[in-house]
Design a protein around this motif. Structure first.
Motif, mmCIF file in Angstrom:
data_model
loop_
_atom_site.group_PDB
_atom_site.id
_atom_site.type_symbol
_atom_site.label_atom_id
_atom_site.label_comp_id
_atom_site.label_asym_id
_atom_site.label_seq_id
_atom_site.Cartn_x
_atom_site.Cartn_y
_atom_site.Cartn_z
ATOM 1 N N ASN A 49 2.876 -13.880 39.078
ATOM 2 C CA ASN A 49 2.490 -12.464 39.693
ATOM 3 C C ASN A 49 0.747 -12.945 39.747
ATOM 4 N N ASN A 60 4.241 -10.328 42.321
ATOM 5 C CA ASN A 60 4.024 -9.156 42.301
ATOM 6 C C ASN A 60 2.271 -9.539 42.635
ATOM 7 N N ASP A 114 10.360 -8.285 43.342
ATOM 8 C CA ASP A 114 9.387 -9.602 44.091
ATOM 9 C C ASP A 114 9.267 -9.075 45.215
ATOM 10 N N ASN A 115 7.618 -9.327 45.057
ATOM 11 C CA ASN A 115 6.639 -9.421 46.396
ATOM 12 C C ASN A 115 6.725 -7.594 46.783
ATOM 13 N N ASN A 116 6.103 -7.535 45.178
ATOM 14 C CA ASN A 116 5.169 -5.974 45.941
ATOM 15 C C ASN A 116 3.971 -6.000 45.801
ATOM 16 N N ASN A 119 12.291 -4.661 46.275
ATOM 17 C CA ASN A 119 11.797 -6.529 46.988
ATOM 18 C C ASN A 119 10.710 -5.913 48.275
#
Length: 190
Positions: free
Chosen positions: A56, A87, A102-104, A120
């Motif tokens: 992150n 993130n 995840d992956n925001n 996500n």
């Protein structure tokens, strides 16, 4: 009397994480490997622990907080706030959500309230505020002054290049907090 004990910082920093000394960290916080926390970022765990996953990026003046609202009664149940992997929390955003997948990306000055769940691949645009209790579907972009929404056709790419750059450059310019949790075998070498 026991409230002073619960306010102590219990900070767990995984090997490979980069946490700047000038960051503000209060409460029971676990930081995963390859996570970068910039100076003046705030992570406040007053109403329960915060667990931050791997990779992150938490930029300057970004705030991740697990605290009771001002009008809430005394703490009765402890809720864990879980932040997934890869993130990005951009400058001056605020995240109070108990679950972030995840992956925001939370862009500059975005705000996500306690009862919002980010799944996500979501992007919360600059200055957008989500305050109603809801679950944001995967790959949703929230944008504009009216917080319009649309679904992306492709999943967003993780910010691996930016992450690797920060892991390499930031130690040259900032004092860092030392990791106090050893890496597990699965984190090492793939």
């Amino acid at each position: 009397m026991s409230s002073s004990v619960s306010r102590r910082t219990n900070l767990k920093i995984s090997a490979g994480a980069l946490v700047c000394e000038e960051s503000i960290l209060k409460g029971d916080i676990t930081i995963g490997p390859k996570t970068v926390i910039h100076p003046r970022a705030s992570i406040i765990a007053e109403a329960g622990p915060i667990i931050i996953g791997e990779g992150n990026i938490i930029e300057e003046m970004a705030t991740i907080t697990n605290r009771l609202p001002a009008d809430a009664p005394e703490l009765t149940t402890v809720r864990v706030q879980i932040i997934g992997n890869y993130n990005v929390f951009e400058t001056d955003c605020t995240c109070e959500a108990f679950k972030v997948g995840d992956n925001n990306i939370l862009e500059s000055k975005a705000h996500v309230a306690r009862e919002v769940e980010l799944t996500n691949g979501c992007v919360i645009g600059a200055s957008c505020s989500l305050t109603e209790s809801e679950t944001i579907p995967e790959n949703t972009i929230v944008y504009g002054s009216q917080c319009q929404r649309r679904e992306m056709y492709d999943k967003p790419f993780p910010q691996i290049g930016q992450l690797e750059f920060l892991l390499k450059i930031l130690p040259n310019y900032h004092h860092l907090r030392k990791p106090n949790v050893k890496a597990t075998k699965s984190e090492g070498g793939s």
